[in-house]
Motif scaffolding. Structure first.
Motif, PDB file in Angstrom:
ATOM      1  N   ARG A  50     -39.802  53.151  17.435  1.00 47.53           N
ATOM      2  CA  ARG A  50     -40.514  54.344  17.890  1.00 47.53           C
ATOM      3  C   ARG A  50     -39.624  55.227  18.752  1.00 47.53           C
ATOM      4  O   ARG A  50     -39.552  56.451  18.547  1.00 47.53           O
ATOM      5  N   GLU A  52     -36.307  55.334  19.020  1.00 46.56           N
ATOM      6  CA  GLU A  52     -35.107  55.833  18.358  1.00 46.56           C
ATOM      7  C   GLU A  52     -35.405  56.681  17.121  1.00 46.56           C
ATOM      8  O   GLU A  52     -34.504  57.285  16.556  1.00 46.56           O
ATOM      9  N   GLY A  53     -36.667  56.698  16.689  1.00 43.77           N
ATOM     10  CA  GLY A  53     -37.000  57.425  15.470  1.00 43.77           C
ATOM     11  C   GLY A  53     -36.423  56.762  14.232  1.00 43.77           C
ATOM     12  O   GLY A  53     -36.133  57.429  13.235  1.00 43.77           O
ATOM     13  N   ALA A  54     -36.254  55.452  14.301  1.00 42.69           N
ATOM     14  CA  ALA A  54     -35.692  54.718  13.159  1.00 42.69           C
ATOM     15  C   ALA A  54     -36.721  54.607  12.039  1.00 42.69           C
ATOM     16  O   ALA A  54     -37.930  54.797  12.251  1.00 42.69           O
ATOM     17  N   ARG A  55     -36.242  54.310  10.839  1.00 44.61           N
ATOM     18  CA  ARG A  55     -37.111  54.100   9.673  1.00 44.61           C
ATOM     19  C   ARG A  55     -36.706  52.785   9.016  1.00 44.61           C
ATOM     20  O   ARG A  55     -35.542  52.606   8.665  1.00 44.61           O
ATOM     21  N   ALA A 111     -41.735  57.696   7.897  1.00 38.44           N
ATOM     22  CA  ALA A 111     -41.192  58.814   8.664  1.00 38.44           C
ATOM     23  C   ALA A 111     -40.523  58.222   9.902  1.00 38.44           C
ATOM     24  O   ALA A 111     -40.500  57.006  10.101  1.00 38.44           O
ATOM     25  N   ALA A 112     -39.967  59.080  10.752  1.00 38.56           N
ATOM     26  CA  ALA A 112     -39.287  58.598  11.956  1.00 38.56           C
ATOM     27  C   ALA A 112     -40.236  57.777  12.815  1.00 38.56           C
ATOM     28  O   ALA A 112     -41.393  58.153  13.035  1.00 38.56           O
ATOM     29  N   GLY A 113     -39.748  56.623  13.278  1.00 36.68           N
ATOM     30  CA  GLY A 113     -40.546  55.781  14.149  1.00 36.68           C
ATOM     31  C   GLY A 113     -41.501  54.853  13.427  1.00 36.68           C
ATOM     32  O   GLY A 113     -42.380  54.266  14.063  1.00 36.68           O
ATOM     33  N   GLU A 114     -41.341  54.707  12.119  1.00 36.43           N
ATOM     34  CA  GLU A 114     -42.266  53.895  11.334  1.00 36.43           C
ATOM     35  C   GLU A 114     -41.577  52.732  10.635  1.00 36.43           C
ATOM     36  O   GLU A 114     -40.385  52.796  10.295  1.00 36.43           O
TER      37      GLU A 114
END
Length: 296
Positions: A50, A52-55, A111-114
């Motif tokens: 969440r 870092e906006g990682a996927r 999406a980012a953070g998921e």
């Protein structure tokens, strides 16, 4: 074409499992203690995703009754369902059948953070669709060609893609099918297609081998999970996933409960003006001769 992953049913694989104690079931207390610890790490990983906006995409594949669903349940048990989604797509509609094969899976990417866990994935085409002749030879060949390209595009775009194959022996699969057949709570897990897979055991084995040859690529390798012991499979898969994600603890803001404000004259609606569910718990206590005053 990597072709590095060995079939879990091969003789070297069996010997390796025995050397590692793979045939001895994991004791319940060890399993529950380690599972809880790993689930705590999954929560930390989720917060890192969440922040870092990682996927992250995790693919769960394997034979019917190999333990995929139970493992997914343990992975997501304490995660935020808004950030960690399970994608278990039904059979495609007539419209979807006319689309590019990967199109409906793309719609479910994170999406980012998921974090998205695919309970079966685009690899349906290399498995059940190919074995049961639900796709043409041309569609199957096109999939084997396009899949590595598709996955490289995902990885190049920054998606962390992890692929797990749950390997179960024919004897253990048979035992689990029989267990489901006589269990009224899990009977829905057993479908005619599952039973049909018994008569195509070697066909599925060949399909899996061919799939690995084409799609076990350096950018997105396959990882085999021995799953005759469900406890071991869950622990091993979760521990491996965590080891491949560069997460770290994210500092959370300190939360403090505010003081409750003084009453402002609100009067609660009388109970007899609302419909309450019956107190089924009170009936249970009465039947068991308990008044409900203990602290259990």
């Amino acid at each position: 074409m990597a072709g590095k992953v060995k079939d879990a049913g091969s003789e070297p694989g069996k010997k390796a499992a025995q050397r590692l104690g793979g045939t001895r079931k994991l004791p319940t207390h060890l399993y529950e203690t380690e599972l809880y610890r790993l689930q705590g790490e999954l929560v930390k990983m989720q917060e890192w995703v969440r922040a870092e906006g990682a996927r992250i995409v995790v693919i769960f594949e394997g034979r019917d009754a190999a333990g995929k669903g139970g493992t997914i349940k343990r992975v997501t048990q304490y995660l935020n369902p808004r950030l960690a989604r399970i994608a278990a797509l039904p059979a495609p509609t007539e419209r979807q059948r006319t689309q590019w094969y990967f199109q409906r899976y793309v719609e479910n990417l994170p999406a980012a953070g998921e974090l998205v866990l695919f309970d079966r994935s685009w690899y349906n085409r290399a498995g059940v669709e190919h074995v049961m002749r639900f796709c043409t030879k041309e569609e199957y060949s096109r999939f084997l060609h396009q899949c590595p390209i598709f996955e490289r595009l995902l990885v190049e775009d920054g998606i962390l893609l992890r692929k797990y194959w749950f390997s179960v022996s024919d004897e253990e699969q048979q035992r689990r099918f029989e267990s489901r057949r006589h269990d009224p709570l899990r009977g829905w897990k057993l479908s005619p297609m599952d039973l049909e897979s018994i008569t195509h055991w070697e066909d599925y084995s060949r399909a899996k081998d061919e799939m690995f040859v084409h799609t076990d690529i350096p950018e997105a390798p396959w990882h085999v999970v021995e799953s005759d012991d469900k406890r071991r499979a869950r622990i091993n898969m979760i521990a491996h996933l965590l080891s491949t994600i560069p997460y770290h603890r994210v500092k959370q803001p300190a939360l403090k409960l505010p003081p409750r404000p003084p009453a402002q004259g609100y009067i609660r609606t009388p109970r007899d003006m609302q419909a309450y569910v019956p107190d089924h718990a009170a009936e249970l206590l009465a039947r068991n001769g308990k008044g409900g005053t203990d602290g259990d």
